[in-house]
Design a protein around this motif. Structure first.
Motif, PDB file in Angstrom:
ATOM      1  N   TYR A   1      40.699  42.198  44.093  1.00 56.26           N
ATOM      2  CA  TYR A   1      42.059  41.935  43.411  1.00 56.26           C
ATOM      3  C   TYR A   1      41.705  40.470  42.495  1.00 56.26           C
ATOM      4  O   TYR A   1      42.212  40.293  41.489  1.00 56.26           O
ATOM      5  N   LEU A   2      40.981  39.578  43.167  1.00 57.58           N
ATOM      6  CA  LEU A   2      41.068  38.510  42.150  1.00 57.58           C
ATOM      7  C   LEU A   2      39.974  38.449  40.880  1.00 57.58           C
ATOM      8  O   LEU A   2      40.380  37.897  40.016  1.00 57.58           O
ATOM      9  N   ASP A   3      39.149  39.355  41.072  1.00 58.34           N
ATOM     10  CA  ASP A   3      38.312  39.991  40.079  1.00 58.34           C
ATOM     11  C   ASP A   3      39.393  40.423  39.043  1.00 58.34           C
ATOM     12  O   ASP A   3      39.163  40.120  37.784  1.00 58.34           O
ATOM     13  N   ARG A   4      39.966  41.294  39.343  1.00 56.23           N
ATOM     14  CA  ARG A   4      41.021  42.016  38.591  1.00 56.23           C
ATOM     15  C   ARG A   4      42.121  40.987  37.846  1.00 56.23           C
ATOM     16  O   ARG A   4      42.153  41.016  36.758  1.00 56.23           O
ATOM     17  N   LEU A   5      42.234  40.063  38.739  1.00 56.26           N
ATOM     18  CA  LEU A   5      43.293  38.871  38.351  1.00 56.26           C
ATOM     19  C   LEU A   5      42.569  38.211  37.315  1.00 56.26           C
ATOM     20  O   LEU A   5      43.138  37.962  36.010  1.00 56.26           O
ATOM     21  N   ALA A   6      41.433  37.666  37.269  1.00 55.10           N
ATOM     22  CA  ALA A   6      40.418  36.914  36.569  1.00 55.10           C
ATOM     23  C   ALA A   6      40.305  37.798  35.204  1.00 55.10           C
ATOM     24  O   ALA A   6      40.462  36.804  34.065  1.00 55.10           O
ATOM     25  N   ASP A   7      40.008  38.954  35.194  1.00 58.63           N
ATOM     26  CA  ASP A   7      39.913  39.897  34.013  1.00 58.63           C
ATOM     27  C   ASP A   7      41.097  39.845  33.276  1.00 58.63           C
ATOM     28  O   ASP A   7      40.863  39.672  31.971  1.00 58.63           O
ATOM     29  N   GLU A   8      42.306  39.856  33.916  1.00 53.01           N
ATOM     30  CA  GLU A   8      43.469  39.927  33.030  1.00 53.01           C
ATOM     31  C   GLU A   8      43.713  38.505  32.572  1.00 53.01           C
ATOM     32  O   GLU A   8      44.284  38.551  31.329  1.00 53.01           O
ATOM     33  N   LEU A   9      43.567  37.358  33.160  1.00 50.87           N
ATOM     34  CA  LEU A   9      43.808  36.186  32.808  1.00 50.87           C
ATOM     35  C   LEU A   9      42.392  35.894  31.610  1.00 50.87           C
ATOM     36  O   LEU A   9      43.121  35.315  30.541  1.00 50.87           O
TER      37      LEU A   9
ATOM     38  N   LEU B   1      46.060  27.611  35.094  1.00 45.09           N
ATOM     39  CA  LEU B   1      44.945  28.448  35.755  1.00 45.09           C
ATOM     40  C   LEU B   1      43.981  29.222  35.111  1.00 45.09           C
ATOM     41  O   LEU B   1      44.683  29.838  34.134  1.00 45.09           O
ATOM     42  N   LEU B   2      42.760  29.295  35.049  1.00 45.42           N
ATOM     43  CA  LEU B   2      41.830  29.787  34.328  1.00 45.42           C
ATOM     44  C   LEU B   2      41.071  30.746  34.872  1.00 45.42           C
ATOM     45  O   LEU B   2      41.159  30.782  36.059  1.00 45.42           O
ATOM     46  N   PRO B   3      40.602  31.743  34.099  1.00 49.42           N
ATOM     47  CA  PRO B   3      39.905  32.891  35.207  1.00 49.42           C
ATOM     48  C   PRO B   3      38.621  32.260  35.829  1.00 49.42           C
ATOM     49  O   PRO B   3      38.426  32.930  37.144  1.00 49.42           O
ATOM     50  N   GLN B   4      38.031  31.447  35.277  1.00 47.32           N
ATOM     51  CA  GLN B   4      36.945  30.692  36.273  1.00 47.32           C
ATOM     52  C   GLN B   4      37.583  30.140  37.572  1.00 47.32           C
ATOM     53  O   GLN B   4      36.861  30.085  38.600  1.00 47.32           O
ATOM     54  N   HIS B   5      38.643  29.779  37.500  1.00 50.06           N
ATOM     55  CA  HIS B   5      39.171  29.159  38.845  1.00 50.06           C
ATOM     56  C   HIS B   5      39.504  30.254  39.640  1.00 50.06           C
ATOM     57  O   HIS B   5      39.227  29.922  41.116  1.00 50.06           O
ATOM     58  N   VAL B   6      40.136  31.350  39.298  1.00 50.12           N
ATOM     59  CA  VAL B   6      40.382  32.667  40.042  1.00 50.12           C
ATOM     60  C   VAL B   6      38.952  32.971  40.644  1.00 50.12           C
ATOM     61  O   VAL B   6      38.972  33.209  41.745  1.00 50.12           O
TER      62      VAL B   6
ATOM     63  N   LEU C   1      44.238  37.724  28.354  1.00 51.21           N
ATOM     64  CA  LEU C   1      45.318  37.081  27.992  1.00 51.21           C
ATOM     65  C   LEU C   1      44.972  35.710  27.174  1.00 51.21           C
ATOM     66  O   LEU C   1      45.471  35.307  26.392  1.00 51.21           O
ATOM     67  N   THR C   2      44.010  35.020  27.946  1.00 53.46           N
ATOM     68  CA  THR C   2      43.553  33.873  27.017  1.00 53.46           C
ATOM     69  C   THR C   2      43.117  34.154  25.782  1.00 53.46           C
ATOM     70  O   THR C   2      43.246  33.509  24.886  1.00 53.46           O
ATOM     71  N   ARG C   3      42.195  35.306  25.649  1.00 57.74           N
ATOM     72  CA  ARG C   3      41.604  35.797  24.309  1.00 57.74           C
ATOM     73  C   ARG C   3      42.746  36.150  23.410  1.00 57.74           C
ATOM     74  O   ARG C   3      42.683  35.666  22.269  1.00 57.74           O
ATOM     75  N   ASP C   4      43.630  36.976  24.033  1.00 62.11           N
ATOM     76  CA  ASP C   4      44.867  37.308  23.026  1.00 62.11           C
ATOM     77  C   ASP C   4      45.853  36.291  22.799  1.00 62.11           C
ATOM     78  O   ASP C   4      46.371  36.169  21.604  1.00 62.11           O
ATOM     79  N   LEU C   5      45.885  35.145  23.430  1.00 63.75           N
ATOM     80  CA  LEU C   5      46.623  33.685  23.284  1.00 63.75           C
ATOM     81  C   LEU C   5      45.825  33.162  22.021  1.00 63.75           C
ATOM     82  O   LEU C   5      46.339  32.819  21.159  1.00 63.75           O
ATOM     83  N   CYS C   6      44.519  33.103  22.225  1.00 64.53           N
ATOM     84  CA  CYS C   6      43.694  32.361  21.332  1.00 64.53           C
ATOM     85  C   CYS C   6      43.772  33.007  19.849  1.00 64.53           C
ATOM     86  O   CYS C   6      44.060  32.401  18.801  1.00 64.53           O
TER      87      CYS C   6
END
Length: 82
Positions: free
Chosen positions: A30-38, A4-9, A41-46
């Motif tokens: 809510y989906l915007d908030r979820l996408a922002d968090e994803l 699941l990626l931000p663009q999917h949300v 997290l994706t940036r942090d993981l990278c």
């Protein structure tokens, strides 16, 4: 299952029910908030993966420079022996 990626949300859609159902504005907020968090997290993981790879490479280089150190014995009466 696909990751699941931000663009999917952000691209998710919902059926609008005439009489009942969820408030679409709340769902999309809510989906915007979820996408922002994803995204965060994706940036942090990278960043963590990049840093981990940098550390692994540095360790490999250090090990290759110090391979002779493992086989060198210190004389017992040497000032470096403890």
């Amino acid at each position: 299952m696909q990751r699941l990626l931000p663009q999917h949300v952000r691209a998710a859609t919902f059926d609008r029910r005439r009489w009942r159902g969820l408030d679409p504005e709340q769902v999309y907020a809510y989906l915007d908030r979820l996408a922002d968090e994803l995204e965060r997290l994706t940036r942090d993981l990278c960043t963590a993966n990049t840093e981990g790879e940098r550390i692994r490479q540095a360790l490999r280089q250090w090990q290759s420079r110090h391979t002779d150190c493992r086989h060198t014995q210190v004389a017992p009466n040497s000032r470096w022996h403890r």
